[in-house]
Design a protein around this motif. Structure first.
Motif, PDB file in Angstrom:
ATOM      1  N   GLU A 184       2.125  85.547 -32.772  1.00 25.65           N
ATOM      2  CA  GLU A 184       2.672  85.078 -33.331  1.00 25.65           C
ATOM      3  C   GLU A 184       4.067  86.086 -33.238  1.00 25.65           C
ATOM      4  OE1 GLU A 184       2.023  81.784 -34.181  1.00 25.65           O
ATOM      5  OE2 GLU A 184       0.314  81.570 -34.002  1.00 25.65           O
ATOM      6  N   LEU A 185       4.541  86.911 -32.169  1.00 28.61           N
ATOM      7  CA  LEU A 185       5.600  86.790 -32.923  1.00 28.61           C
ATOM      8  C   LEU A 185       6.875  86.720 -32.421  1.00 28.61           C
ATOM      9  CD1 LEU A 185       4.672  91.016 -32.047  1.00 28.61           C
ATOM     10  CD2 LEU A 185       5.653  89.995 -33.864  1.00 28.61           C
ATOM     11  N   ALA A 186       6.661  86.117 -30.647  1.00 24.25           N
ATOM     12  CA  ALA A 186       7.556  86.029 -30.482  1.00 24.25           C
ATOM     13  C   ALA A 186       8.242  84.372 -30.721  1.00 24.25           C
ATOM     14  CB  ALA A 186       7.633  85.201 -28.399  1.00 24.25           C
ATOM     15  N   ALA A 187       7.107  83.543 -30.938  1.00 22.39           N
ATOM     16  CA  ALA A 187       7.696  81.856 -31.997  1.00 22.39           C
ATOM     17  C   ALA A 187       8.299  81.975 -33.395  1.00 22.39           C
ATOM     18  CB  ALA A 187       6.183  81.175 -32.097  1.00 22.39           C
ATOM     19  N   GLN A 188       8.423  83.201 -33.771  1.00 23.52           N
ATOM     20  CA  GLN A 188       9.209  83.877 -34.857  1.00 23.52           C
ATOM     21  C   GLN A 188      10.514  83.079 -34.877  1.00 23.52           C
ATOM     22  OE1 GLN A 188       7.127  84.159 -37.845  1.00 23.52           O
ATOM     23  NE2 GLN A 188       5.275  84.217 -36.382  1.00 23.52           N
ATOM     24  N   PRO A 189      11.278  82.822 -36.346  1.00 22.01           N
ATOM     25  CA  PRO A 189      12.401  82.686 -36.067  1.00 22.01           C
ATOM     26  C   PRO A 189      13.242  83.639 -36.478  1.00 22.01           C
ATOM     27  CG  PRO A 189      11.593  81.490 -37.444  1.00 22.01           C
ATOM     28  CD  PRO A 189      11.041  82.533 -37.091  1.00 22.01           C
ATOM     29  N   TRP A 190      14.067  84.217 -35.021  1.00 22.61           N
ATOM     30  CA  TRP A 190      14.319  85.207 -35.029  1.00 22.61           C
ATOM     31  C   TRP A 190      15.797  85.654 -35.724  1.00 22.61           C
ATOM     32  CZ3 TRP A 190      11.562  90.172 -35.829  1.00 22.61           C
ATOM     33  CH2 TRP A 190      10.426  89.890 -34.933  1.00 22.61           C
ATOM     34  N   ILE A 191      16.196  86.395 -36.543  1.00 18.45           N
ATOM     35  CA  ILE A 191      17.286  86.760 -36.542  1.00 18.45           C
ATOM     36  C   ILE A 191      18.055  87.874 -36.243  1.00 18.45           C
ATOM     37  CG2 ILE A 191      19.493  86.705 -38.783  1.00 18.45           C
ATOM     38  CD1 ILE A 191      17.268  85.316 -40.578  1.00 18.45           C
ATOM     39  N   VAL A 192      18.917  88.044 -35.338  1.00 21.55           N
ATOM     40  CA  VAL A 192      19.247  89.838 -34.855  1.00 21.55           C
ATOM     41  C   VAL A 192      20.171  89.765 -34.783  1.00 21.55           C
ATOM     42  CG1 VAL A 192      17.020  89.782 -33.735  1.00 21.55           C
ATOM     43  CG2 VAL A 192      18.882  88.611 -32.262  1.00 21.55           C
ATOM     44  N   THR A 199      20.981  97.799 -31.171  1.00 18.48           N
ATOM     45  CA  THR A 199      20.183  97.363 -31.730  1.00 18.48           C
ATOM     46  C   THR A 199      19.099  96.045 -30.986  1.00 18.48           C
ATOM     47  OG1 THR A 199      20.911  97.634 -33.884  1.00 18.48           O
ATOM     48  CG2 THR A 199      19.093  95.734 -34.324  1.00 18.48           C
ATOM     49  N   ARG A 200      19.978  95.601 -30.738  1.00 19.01           N
ATOM     50  CA  ARG A 200      19.836  93.989 -29.697  1.00 19.01           C
ATOM     51  C   ARG A 200      19.291  94.796 -28.683  1.00 19.01           C
ATOM     52  NH1 ARG A 200      20.659  88.534 -29.285  1.00 19.01           N
ATOM     53  NH2 ARG A 200      19.398  87.876 -27.317  1.00 19.01           N
ATOM     54  N   ALA A 201      19.242  95.531 -27.980  1.00 16.58           N
ATOM     55  CA  ALA A 201      18.890  96.069 -26.729  1.00 16.58           C
ATOM     56  C   ALA A 201      17.154  97.009 -27.451  1.00 16.58           C
ATOM     57  CB  ALA A 201      19.955  97.625 -26.186  1.00 16.58           C
ATOM     58  N   VAL A 202      17.172  97.467 -27.818  1.00 13.63           N
ATOM     59  CA  VAL A 202      16.321  97.622 -28.375  1.00 13.63           C
ATOM     60  C   VAL A 202      15.558  96.594 -28.314  1.00 13.63           C
ATOM     61  CG1 VAL A 202      14.815  99.583 -29.910  1.00 13.63           C
ATOM     62  CG2 VAL A 202      16.533 100.238 -28.876  1.00 13.63           C
ATOM     63  N   PHE A 203      15.687  95.558 -29.290  1.00 13.92           N
ATOM     64  CA  PHE A 203      14.925  94.537 -29.539  1.00 13.92           C
ATOM     65  C   PHE A 203      14.284  93.590 -28.437  1.00 13.92           C
ATOM     66  CE2 PHE A 203      14.305  89.927 -30.544  1.00 13.92           C
ATOM     67  CZ  PHE A 203      14.198  89.773 -31.702  1.00 13.92           C
ATOM     68  N   ASP A 204      15.328  93.633 -27.917  1.00 13.61           N
ATOM     69  CA  ASP A 204      15.060  92.794 -26.404  1.00 13.61           C
ATOM     70  C   ASP A 204      13.807  93.874 -25.337  1.00 13.61           C
ATOM     71  OD1 ASP A 204      16.490  91.001 -27.052  1.00 13.61           O
ATOM     72  OD2 ASP A 204      18.338  91.841 -26.091  1.00 13.61           O
ATOM     73  N   HIS A 205      14.448  94.931 -24.985  1.00 13.04           N
ATOM     74  CA  HIS A 205      12.957  95.615 -24.610  1.00 13.04           C
ATOM     75  C   HIS A 205      11.961  95.449 -24.581  1.00 13.04           C
ATOM     76  CE1 HIS A 205      12.163  98.572 -21.832  1.00 13.04           C
ATOM     77  NE2 HIS A 205      11.859  99.549 -22.700  1.00 13.04           N
ATOM     78  N   ALA A 206      11.851  95.668 -26.245  1.00 16.37           N
ATOM     79  CA  ALA A 206      10.780  95.599 -27.105  1.00 16.37           C
ATOM     80  C   ALA A 206       9.855  94.282 -27.327  1.00 16.37           C
ATOM     81  CB  ALA A 206      10.639  95.562 -28.932  1.00 16.37           C
ATOM     82  N   PHE A 207      10.731  92.627 -26.736  1.00 13.76           N
ATOM     83  CA  PHE A 207       9.602  92.155 -26.041  1.00 13.76           C
ATOM     84  C   PHE A 207       9.805  91.806 -24.630  1.00 13.76           C
ATOM     85  CE2 PHE A 207      10.344  90.542 -30.537  1.00 13.76           C
ATOM     86  CZ  PHE A 207       9.017  89.276 -29.907  1.00 13.76           C
ATOM     87  N   GLN A 208      10.771  92.614 -23.787  1.00 11.03           N
ATOM     88  CA  GLN A 208       9.768  92.542 -22.451  1.00 11.03           C
ATOM     89  C   GLN A 208       9.199  93.065 -21.998  1.00 11.03           C
ATOM     90  OE1 GLN A 208      13.754  94.180 -21.052  1.00 11.03           O
ATOM     91  NE2 GLN A 208      15.017  92.656 -21.606  1.00 11.03           N
ATOM     92  N   GLN A 209       8.700  94.440 -22.808  1.00  6.23           N
ATOM     93  CA  GLN A 209       7.281  94.842 -22.635  1.00  6.23           C
ATOM     94  C   GLN A 209       6.510  94.014 -22.355  1.00  6.23           C
ATOM     95  OE1 GLN A 209       8.252  98.563 -25.302  1.00  6.23           O
ATOM     96  NE2 GLN A 209       8.334  99.974 -24.276  1.00  6.23           N
ATOM     97  N   PRO A 214      11.044  86.039 -26.994  1.00  6.70           N
ATOM     98  CA  PRO A 214      11.644  85.576 -28.755  1.00  6.70           C
ATOM     99  C   PRO A 214      12.094  84.629 -29.066  1.00  6.70           C
ATOM    100  CG  PRO A 214      13.058  87.950 -28.349  1.00  6.70           C
ATOM    101  CD  PRO A 214      12.126  87.292 -26.723  1.00  6.70           C
ATOM    102  N   ARG A 215      11.328  83.814 -29.959  1.00  3.72           N
ATOM    103  CA  ARG A 215      12.757  82.970 -30.066  1.00  3.72           C
ATOM    104  C   ARG A 215      13.585  83.071 -31.138  1.00  3.72           C
ATOM    105  NH1 ARG A 215      10.471  78.274 -34.999  1.00  3.72           N
ATOM    106  NH2 ARG A 215      13.237  77.548 -35.166  1.00  3.72           N
ATOM    107  N   ILE A 216      15.191  83.178 -30.951  1.00  7.58           N
ATOM    108  CA  ILE A 216      16.400  83.949 -31.104  1.00  7.58           C
ATOM    109  C   ILE A 216      17.022  82.663 -31.641  1.00  7.58           C
ATOM    110  CG2 ILE A 216      18.281  85.049 -31.472  1.00  7.58           C
ATOM    111  CD1 ILE A 216      16.363  86.203 -30.400  1.00  7.58           C
ATOM    112  N   LYS A 217      17.333  82.895 -33.218  1.00  4.70           N
ATOM    113  CA  LYS A 217      17.854  81.426 -34.293  1.00  4.70           C
ATOM    114  C   LYS A 217      19.020  81.637 -33.899  1.00  4.70           C
ATOM    115  CE  LYS A 217      16.968  78.424 -38.512  1.00  4.70           C
ATOM    116  NZ  LYS A 217      15.697  78.259 -39.413  1.00  4.70           N
ATOM    117  N   LEU A 218      19.707  83.369 -34.377  1.00  5.75           N
ATOM    118  CA  LEU A 218      20.931  83.651 -35.375  1.00  5.75           C
ATOM    119  C   LEU A 218      21.006  85.160 -33.913  1.00  5.75           C
ATOM    120  CD1 LEU A 218      21.046  82.295 -39.044  1.00  5.75           C
ATOM    121  CD2 LEU A 218      22.273  81.361 -37.083  1.00  5.75           C
ATOM    122  N   ALA A 219      21.575  84.902 -34.144  1.00  8.84           N
ATOM    123  CA  ALA A 219      22.408  86.625 -33.142  1.00  8.84           C
ATOM    124  C   ALA A 219      24.023  86.977 -34.088  1.00  8.84           C
ATOM    125  CB  ALA A 219      22.784  87.011 -31.913  1.00  8.84           C
ATOM    126  N   LEU A 220      23.776  87.750 -34.703  1.00 13.65           N
ATOM    127  CA  LEU A 220      25.092  88.151 -35.953  1.00 13.65           C
ATOM    128  C   LEU A 220      25.658  89.603 -35.366  1.00 13.65           C
ATOM    129  CD1 LEU A 220      23.417  86.133 -38.841  1.00 13.65           C
ATOM    130  CD2 LEU A 220      25.261  85.559 -37.613  1.00 13.65           C
TER     131      LEU A 220
END
Length: 292
Positions: A184-192, A199-209, A214-220
């Motif tokens: 269910e991880l990728a489907a969550q409404p992520w706020i990043v 921080t975003r680079a590490v988050f993106d890399h985790a999903f690339q692995q 991921p579903r990015i709802k807000l990028a702040l």
């Protein structure tokens, strides 16, 4: 060639402030006087330092080459205030990405100044990409970044370890379980954080692995905005554990377990080709052995 320190200080201030108006205000001169001083400097040098697009000043190639030299001249001038080359004092320009600047730099700089009271720390806060640029352009002598970054002009050293944490408001539907199933991880409404941040680079890399998007709802661009958005129930946040200690302790945010690999190392940056001053050399050594 008859250059004045006033002209060199103005040129450096324009590069740092990205504005002739702001630089003039900082240097306590009128905008017309600043404009005339810049014209005189370019005339003395025999080449243009900036190109103008509307109200924006952009460094020319020649200006980019001149900037590190000018900053070195100004640093050498500042060092005349002290009795020897080994004396540790003067202005220390540091650039750090947001998490480090907010939660680690205040104590690190305070500890360093306690040992060397003649040091005047100046801290600039930006995202990882901009911090790298600041060090490359000699706007900062030392940089601290949160994520991976390529730079041929800087020396990068691993510094401290950090862990990103996934969290949500107490009313979010996974909060009672405190676990988001792997499927269910990728489907969550992520706020990043925004692209360009460590921080975003590490988050993106985790999903690339995981070979997932991921579903990015807000990028702040502000950590507080991410925390408040998650607290309001808009989605799942992801930030450094350093930035959510108080909220997790009070229960306004709830940590969520995931299978994401969110461990990272903070890095310490310095200019590769330049010989560090006594101040910068001492600060680098201090930072390498400092523990929060």
């Amino acid at each position: 060639m008859n250059l004045s320190m006033r002209q060199l200080k103005l040129f450096e201030a324009i590069c740092r402030c990205h504005s002739l108006t702001d630089a003039a205000e900082e240097q306590a001169i009128s905008q017309s006087a600043a404009s005339q001083s810049l014209k005189e400097l370019e005339k003395q040098l025999g080449y243009s330092l900036f190109r103008k697009t509307g109200r924006t000043l952009t460094l020319t190639e020649a200006g980019s080459l001149a900037l590190p030299k000018v900053r070195q001249v100004l640093a050498n001038l500042d060092s005349l205030r002290f009795p020897s080359e080994q004396f540790v004092g003067g202005v220390l320009n540091v650039s750090a990405s947001e998490t480090i600047a907010s939660y680690l730099m205040p104590q690190l700089l305070a500890d360093f100044v306690a040992r060397f009271p003649k040091v005047e720390p100046h801290l600039n806060i930006d995202n990882t990409e901009r911090v790298v640029q600041h060090v490359e352009n000699s706007q900062a002598s030392v940089g601290f970044i949160e994520g991976p970054a390529y730079s041929s002009g800087t020396r990068q050293e691993l510094w401290l370890e950090d862990q990103l944490i996934v969290f949500a408001g107490p009313d979010f539907h996974w909060s009672s379980r405190k676990n988001i199933p792997s499927g269910e991880l990728a489907a969550q409404p992520w706020i990043v954080r925004e692209p360009g941040s460590g921080t975003r680079a590490v988050f993106d890399h985790a999903f690339q692995q995981r070979q997932e998007t991921p579903r990015i709802k807000l990028a702040l661009s502000r950590q507080e905005a991410i925390k408040q958005s998650a607290r309001a129930g808009l989605g799942v946040g992801c930030l450094s554990q350093l930035s959510v200690v108080d909220e997790l302790a009070s229960g306004v945010l709830v940590p969520l377990e995931t299978s994401l690999n969110l461990t990272r190392r903070f890095s310490l940056l310095s200019l590769k080709e330049a010989a560090p001053t006594a101040l910068v050399k001492e600060f680098l050594q201090f930072a390498r052995h400092w523990k929060p």
